[in-house]
Write an enzyme that holds these catalytic residues in place. Structure first.
Site, PDB file in Angstrom:
ATOM      1  N   ALA A 175       6.294  -2.489   1.156  1.00 37.15           N
ATOM      2  CA  ALA A 175       6.093  -3.099  -0.159  1.00 37.15           C
ATOM      3  C   ALA A 175       4.605  -3.339  -0.403  1.00 37.15           C
ATOM      4  O   ALA A 175       4.231  -4.195  -1.201  1.00 37.15           O
ATOM      5  CB  ALA A 175       6.870  -4.414  -0.241  1.00 37.15           C
ATOM      6  N   GLY A 208       0.551  -1.514  -1.049  1.00 33.69           N
ATOM      7  CA  GLY A 208      -0.044  -0.767  -2.158  1.00 33.69           C
ATOM      8  C   GLY A 208       0.603   0.593  -2.373  1.00 33.69           C
ATOM      9  O   GLY A 208       0.925   0.962  -3.517  1.00 33.69           O
ATOM     10  N   ALA A 209       0.818   1.342  -1.289  1.00 33.06           N
ATOM     11  CA  ALA A 209       1.411   2.677  -1.432  1.00 33.06           C
ATOM     12  C   ALA A 209       2.838   2.556  -1.969  1.00 33.06           C
ATOM     13  O   ALA A 209       3.244   3.313  -2.861  1.00 33.06           O
ATOM     14  CB  ALA A 209       1.403   3.400  -0.084  1.00 33.06           C
ATOM     15  N   ASN A 251      -6.704   3.613  -7.549  1.00 33.59           N
ATOM     16  CA  ASN A 251      -7.309   4.376  -6.442  1.00 33.59           C
ATOM     17  C   ASN A 251      -8.211   5.492  -6.967  1.00 33.59           C
ATOM     18  O   ASN A 251      -8.837   6.196  -6.187  1.00 33.59           O
ATOM     19  CB  ASN A 251      -6.231   4.967  -5.526  1.00 33.59           C
ATOM     20  CG  ASN A 251      -5.567   6.179  -6.151  1.00 33.59           C
ATOM     21  OD1 ASN A 251      -5.265   6.164  -7.343  1.00 33.59           O
ATOM     22  ND2 ASN A 251      -5.359   7.214  -5.374  1.00 33.59           N
ATOM     23  N   LYS A 300      -8.866  -1.602  -3.942  1.00 31.17           N
ATOM     24  CA  LYS A 300      -8.020  -1.057  -5.003  1.00 31.17           C
ATOM     25  C   LYS A 300      -7.674  -2.050  -6.124  1.00 31.17           C
ATOM     26  O   LYS A 300      -7.441  -1.638  -7.252  1.00 31.17           O
ATOM     27  CB  LYS A 300      -6.720  -0.507  -4.406  1.00 31.17           C
ATOM     28  CG  LYS A 300      -6.918   0.781  -3.612  1.00 31.17           C
ATOM     29  CD  LYS A 300      -5.597   1.323  -3.097  1.00 31.17           C
ATOM     30  CE  LYS A 300      -5.788   2.639  -2.381  1.00 31.17           C
ATOM     31  NZ  LYS A 300      -4.533   3.233  -1.929  1.00 31.17           N
ATOM     32  N   GLY A 305       3.103  13.306   4.780  1.00 25.92           N
ATOM     33  CA  GLY A 305       2.110  12.592   3.966  1.00 25.92           C
ATOM     34  C   GLY A 305       0.999  13.480   3.420  1.00 25.92           C
ATOM     35  O   GLY A 305       0.254  13.056   2.536  1.00 25.92           O
TER      36      GLY A 305
HETATM   37  P1  NDP Z   1      -0.544  -2.087   2.910  1.00 25.54           P
HETATM   38  O1  NDP Z   1      -1.283  -2.786   3.981  1.00 25.54           O
HETATM   39  O2  NDP Z   1      -0.712  -2.502   1.497  1.00 25.54           O
HETATM   40  O3  NDP Z   1       1.059  -2.182   3.230  1.00 25.54           O
HETATM   41  C1  NDP Z   1       1.545  -1.903   4.504  1.00 25.54           C
HETATM   42  C2  NDP Z   1       3.069  -1.963   4.496  1.00 25.54           C
HETATM   43  O4  NDP Z   1       3.532  -1.573   5.789  1.00 25.54           O
HETATM   44  C3  NDP Z   1       3.643  -3.343   4.225  1.00 25.54           C
HETATM   45  O5  NDP Z   1       4.859  -3.232   3.537  1.00 25.54           O
HETATM   46  C4  NDP Z   1       3.879  -3.882   5.641  1.00 25.54           C
HETATM   47  O6  NDP Z   1       4.883  -4.859   5.711  1.00 25.54           O
HETATM   48  C5  NDP Z   1       4.346  -2.616   6.329  1.00 25.54           C
HETATM   49  N1  NDP Z   1       4.165  -2.648   7.779  1.00 25.54           N
HETATM   50  C6  NDP Z   1       3.016  -2.434   8.480  1.00 25.54           C
HETATM   51  N2  NDP Z   1       3.236  -2.505   9.799  1.00 25.54           N
HETATM   52  C7  NDP Z   1       4.565  -2.788   9.951  1.00 25.54           C
HETATM   53  C8  NDP Z   1       5.413  -2.974  11.081  1.00 25.54           C
HETATM   54  N3  NDP Z   1       4.937  -2.904  12.332  1.00 25.54           N
HETATM   55  N4  NDP Z   1       6.722  -3.224  10.866  1.00 25.54           N
HETATM   56  C9  NDP Z   1       7.224  -3.293   9.609  1.00 25.54           C
HETATM   57  N5  NDP Z   1       6.469  -3.120   8.493  1.00 25.54           N
HETATM   58  C10 NDP Z   1       5.154  -2.864   8.651  1.00 25.54           C
HETATM   59  O7  NDP Z   1      -0.879  -0.548   3.092  1.00 25.54           O
HETATM   60  P2  NDP Z   1      -0.707   0.635   2.021  1.00 25.54           P
HETATM   61  O8  NDP Z   1       0.562   0.440   1.304  1.00 25.54           O
HETATM   62  O9  NDP Z   1      -1.930   0.808   1.234  1.00 25.54           O
HETATM   63  O10 NDP Z   1      -0.615   1.912   2.974  1.00 25.54           O
HETATM   64  C11 NDP Z   1       0.555   2.180   3.728  1.00 25.54           C
HETATM   65  C12 NDP Z   1       0.418   3.557   4.339  1.00 25.54           C
HETATM   66  O11 NDP Z   1       0.374   4.532   3.300  1.00 25.54           O
HETATM   67  C13 NDP Z   1      -0.880   3.746   5.160  1.00 25.54           C
HETATM   68  O12 NDP Z   1      -0.523   4.247   6.421  1.00 25.54           O
HETATM   69  C14 NDP Z   1      -1.675   4.787   4.390  1.00 25.54           C
HETATM   70  O13 NDP Z   1      -2.322   5.683   5.246  1.00 25.54           O
HETATM   71  C15 NDP Z   1      -0.570   5.518   3.638  1.00 25.54           C
HETATM   72  N6  NDP Z   1      -1.068   6.139   2.402  1.00 25.54           N
HETATM   73  C16 NDP Z   1      -0.963   7.494   2.316  1.00 25.54           C
HETATM   74  C17 NDP Z   1      -1.439   8.148   1.219  1.00 25.54           C
HETATM   75  C18 NDP Z   1      -1.320   9.641   1.166  1.00 25.54           C
HETATM   76  O14 NDP Z   1      -1.946  10.240   0.274  1.00 25.54           O
HETATM   77  N7  NDP Z   1      -0.565  10.269   2.042  1.00 25.54           N
HETATM   78  C19 NDP Z   1      -2.040   7.427   0.079  1.00 25.54           C
HETATM   79  C20 NDP Z   1      -2.056   5.985   0.259  1.00 25.54           C
HETATM   80  C21 NDP Z   1      -1.593   5.385   1.396  1.00 25.54           C
HETATM   81  P3  NDP Z   1       4.556  -6.420   5.423  1.00 25.54           P
HETATM   82  O15 NDP Z   1       4.557  -6.582   3.916  1.00 25.54           O
HETATM   83  O16 NDP Z   1       5.661  -7.119   6.081  1.00 25.54           O
HETATM   84  O17 NDP Z   1       3.224  -6.704   6.035  1.00 25.54           O
END
Ligand code: NDP
Length: 285
Positions: free
Chosen positions: A133, A135-136, A94, A73, A250
């Site tokens: 915090a 990408g989403a 995206n 992305k 979602g």
């Molecule tokens: P990223 O990897 O960029 O970010 C993941 C985020 O989740 C970070 O803030 C991370 O925290 C946090 N995280 C993950 N695991 C844990 C945990 N065990 N405890 C606390 N915080 C956690 O992913 P994206 O932002 O791209 O995607 C996030 C979700 O959004 C995905 O599940 C994806 O499927 C969904 N999504 C849905 C869409 C839709 O159309 N419905 C479109 C796009 C995404 P940290 O910064 O501390 O690592």
């Protein structure tokens, strides 16, 4: 051959991986079929090392555009000719759209979320708490802020990503954003209107995972939204529903980002109900 058919017939069948049962492909193709649109949406797996070649290929084949997912992305931006307004602020793309002879990067994730949120609440003047915090979260935070949310609290496990998103929102949008480090059970303040999970907690296969959140702090007049598309009925959705909150799963975001992408590519506004029905069929709900 219908005028809209935008793949060269000689390329048919040249993709290494069939797209069967990819939810996004199934959802978009269901809309194309329903509206009699002679377009195709295919899934190809492209790693970062081949991204430049893949974009050049899309250009050479005159594709009207494509979606890209993690990890492409941000990296895709240097292969494009320009960015739409919110993609520029978010710093991630995206959805790529051919406009004239240019490939322009858009971000429809946040727009898709906003559309589904607006079906239940107008974010203008509202207070939002968002977990995550990544990408989403960046895409959602920017769109919700541009739509007039007054205050956004970013709750994130890692401090650096959380602070980065807060700085982005404060610098580039009219909303006021603050950061809270997520290192215990989080309690949502009574004045909050919208609670969003934008982390990957609850995504298949970790479907039993729960946010460390005080369920007692979820009040019946709050809207609780989850970005997790698979499974759509996450523990957060179930828990919030049990507390009497209005919930958004979602799938709403997925469908609405799809509608926006298809509008960009074809100029046609498709029926979201058809897309959601195909997803529900796939997820067995
Ligand atoms: P990223 O990897 O960029 O970010 C993941 C985020 O989740 C970070 O803030 C991370 O925290 C946090 N995280 C993950 N695991 C844990 C945990 N065990 N405890 C606390 N915080 C956690 O992913 P994206 O932002 O791209 O995607 C996030 C979700 O959004 C995905 O599940 C994806 O499927 C969904 N999504 C849905 C869409 C839709 O159309 N419905 C479109 C796009 C995404 P940290 O910064 O501390 O690592």
């Amino acid at each position: 051959m219908p005028e809209e058919l935008n793949f060269l017939p000689s390329l048919t069948g040249s993709f290494a991986k069939p797209a069967a049962e990819n939810p996004t492909v199934e959802m978009v193709e269901a809309a194309y079929r329903h509206h009699g649109l002679h377009w195709r949406y295919v899934n190809t797996e492209v790693g970062p090392e081949d991204l430049g070649a893949a974009v050049a290929g899309a250009r050479a084949m005159n594709w009207v555009g494509f979606n890209c997912s993690l990890p492409n992305k941000v990296e895709v931006i240097r292969h494009l000719d320009g960015l739409g307004e919110s993609a520029k602020v978010i710093g991630a793309v995206n959805c790529v759209v051919r406009r004239g002879d240019q490939l322009i990067g858009e971000n429809t994730d946040g727009k898709g979320f906003l559309k589904s949120l607006e079906e239940v609440i107008d974010p203008a003047g509202k207070q939002v708490v968002m977990f995550g915090a990544g990408g989403a979260a960046r895409a959602i935070g920017v769109e919700v802020a541009l739509a007039g949310a007054t205050h956004i609290t970013i709750v994130n496990r890692s401090e650096n990503r959380g602070l980065e998103l807060v700085a982005l929102l404060n610098d580039k949008t009219p909303a006021e954003a603050t950061f809270e480090k997520w290192d215990g059970v989080y309690s949502v303040a009574d004045a909050v209107d919208v609670v969003i999970n934008a982390t990957s907690i609850g995504l298949y296969p970790d479907i039993d995972a729960r946010l460390t959140l005080s369920l007692d702090s979820l009040l019946a007049d709050m809207v609780v939204a989850d970005v997790i598309p698979n499974p759509p009925r996450t523990n957060l959705i179930k828990d919030a529903e049990a507390r009497g909150c209005k919930v958004l799963d979602g799938l709403g975001m997925l469908v609405n980002q799809g509608i926006t992408g298809i509008e960009y590519w074809t100029g046609v506004t498709v029926d979201g109900g058809v897309m959601r029905a195909r997803l529900e069929e796939l997820f067995g709900i």
